[in-house]
Design a protein around this motif. Structure first.
Motif, short mmCIF file in Angstrom:
data_model
loop_
_atom_site.label_atom_id
_atom_site.label_comp_id
_atom_site.label_asym_id
_atom_site.label_seq_id
_atom_site.Cartn_x
_atom_site.Cartn_y
_atom_site.Cartn_z
N UNK A 1 0.81 -1.21 0.00
CA UNK A 1 0.00 0.00 0.00
C UNK A 1 0.84 1.27 0.00
N UNK A 2 2.14 1.16 0.22
CA UNK A 2 2.98 2.35 0.21
C UNK A 2 3.55 2.66 -1.17
N UNK A 3 3.27 1.80 -2.15
CA UNK A 3 3.81 1.96 -3.49
C UNK A 3 2.76 2.47 -4.47
N UNK A 4 3.15 3.42 -5.29
CA UNK A 4 2.37 3.71 -6.48
C UNK A 4 2.70 2.64 -7.52
N UNK A 5 1.74 2.33 -8.38
CA UNK A 5 1.90 1.24 -9.32
C UNK A 5 1.57 1.71 -10.73
N UNK A 6 2.07 0.95 -11.69
CA UNK A 6 1.78 1.31 -13.08
C UNK A 6 1.80 0.11 -14.00
N UNK A 7 1.17 0.27 -15.14
CA UNK A 7 1.23 -0.70 -16.22
C UNK A 7 1.90 -0.05 -17.43
N UNK A 8 2.78 -0.79 -18.05
CA UNK A 8 3.45 -0.35 -19.25
C UNK A 8 3.37 -1.48 -20.27
N UNK A 9 3.67 -1.16 -21.54
CA UNK A 9 3.69 -2.21 -22.55
C UNK A 9 4.81 -1.94 -23.55
N UNK A 10 5.21 -3.01 -24.21
CA UNK A 10 6.32 -2.89 -25.14
C UNK A 10 6.15 -3.88 -26.28
N UNK B 1 6.20 1.76 -23.27
CA UNK B 1 5.32 2.92 -23.20
C UNK B 1 4.35 2.81 -22.04
N UNK B 2 4.00 3.96 -21.53
CA UNK B 2 3.07 4.06 -20.40
C UNK B 2 1.67 3.66 -20.84
N UNK B 3 0.98 2.94 -19.95
CA UNK B 3 -0.41 2.56 -20.19
C UNK B 3 -1.33 3.19 -19.14
N UNK B 4 -1.02 2.94 -17.86
CA UNK B 4 -1.87 3.45 -16.78
C UNK B 4 -1.09 3.43 -15.48
N UNK B 5 -1.48 4.31 -14.56
CA UNK B 5 -0.85 4.36 -13.26
C UNK B 5 -1.88 4.65 -12.19
N UNK B 6 -1.56 4.24 -10.97
CA UNK B 6 -2.49 4.40 -9.86
C UNK B 6 -1.70 4.74 -8.61
N UNK C 1 -6.30 8.00 -7.22
CA UNK C 1 -5.90 8.75 -8.41
C UNK C 1 -5.38 7.79 -9.47
N UNK C 2 -5.89 7.95 -10.67
CA UNK C 2 -5.46 7.12 -11.80
C UNK C 2 -5.25 8.01 -13.02
N UNK C 3 -4.32 7.57 -13.86
CA UNK C 3 -4.03 8.29 -15.10
C UNK C 3 -3.84 7.25 -16.20
N UNK C 4 -4.22 7.65 -17.42
CA UNK C 4 -4.17 6.72 -18.55
C UNK C 4 -3.52 7.37 -19.76
N UNK C 5 -2.92 6.52 -20.58
CA UNK C 5 -2.48 6.97 -21.89
C UNK C 5 -3.70 7.27 -22.74
N UNK D 1 7.21 5.36 -3.75
CA UNK D 1 6.51 6.58 -3.40
C UNK D 1 5.02 6.33 -3.55
N UNK D 2 4.23 7.13 -2.91
CA UNK D 2 2.78 6.95 -3.01
C UNK D 2 2.19 7.65 -4.23
N UNK D 3 2.99 8.46 -4.91
CA UNK D 3 2.48 9.26 -6.02
C UNK D 3 2.61 8.51 -7.34
N UNK D 4 1.53 8.54 -8.10
CA UNK D 4 1.53 7.88 -9.42
C UNK D 4 2.42 8.64 -10.39
N UNK D 5 2.90 7.94 -11.41
CA UNK D 5 3.76 8.56 -12.41
C UNK D 5 3.51 7.96 -13.78
N UNK D 6 3.50 8.83 -14.80
CA UNK D 6 3.29 8.37 -16.17
C UNK D 6 4.61 8.10 -16.88
N UNK D 7 5.72 8.33 -16.21
CA UNK D 7 7.03 8.05 -16.81
C UNK D 7 7.47 6.65 -16.43
N UNK D 8 8.62 6.23 -16.95
CA UNK D 8 9.15 4.90 -16.62
C UNK D 8 10.00 4.93 -15.36
#
Length: 123
Positions: free
Chosen positions: A30-39, A46-51, A57-61, A101-108
């Motif tokens: 629960x202390x980690x922000x997470x993301x999905x990427x694809x290649x 490339x970024x797909x989604x992050x939470x 909070x969520x962000x999407x490509x 970190x708890x903050x989501x990120x759209x970068x790698x």
């Protein structure tokens, strides 16, 4: 240290749905922000989604906005990617990632990565 494992990939037809799962080891998921990427071969990951840590909070490509949904269940140490209305251009190896970190990120800029799961969408 966090170990991540993806599952749920496969071969589907255009218009179908899949749900990917990413399960993390450790007690501090629960202390980690997470993301999905694809290649895809020959291209950069490339970024797909992050939470963020709470799922609030969520962000999407742009390419998946409205079709994919990222979510997490901190009690199960698991993150999900619900993929609907799949297109052939969604074909890729999908990776989950975690940040210290708890903050989501759209970068790698993530600290831990899974091994990836193949998603293939036929036309």
């Amino acid at each position: 240290q966090v170990q991540l494992g993806e599952s749920g990939g496969g071969l589907v037809q255009a218009g179908d749905s899949l749900r990917l799962s990413c399960t993390a080891s450790g007690r501090t998921f629960s202390s980690y922000a997470m993301g999905w990427f694809r290649q895809t071969p020959g291209k950069e990951r490339e970024f797909v989604a992050t939470i963020n840590w709470s799922g609030g909070r969520t962000y999407y490509a742009d390419s998946v906005e409205g079709r994919f949904t990222i979510s997490r269940d901190n009690a199960k140490n698991t993150m999900y990617l619900q993929m609907n209305s799949l297109k052939p251009e969604d074909t890729a190896v999908y990776y989950c990632a975690a940040r210290n970190t708890r903050l989501a990120s759209t970068t790698t800029n993530y600290d831990y990565w899974g091994q990836g799961t193949q998603v293939t969408v036929s036309s």
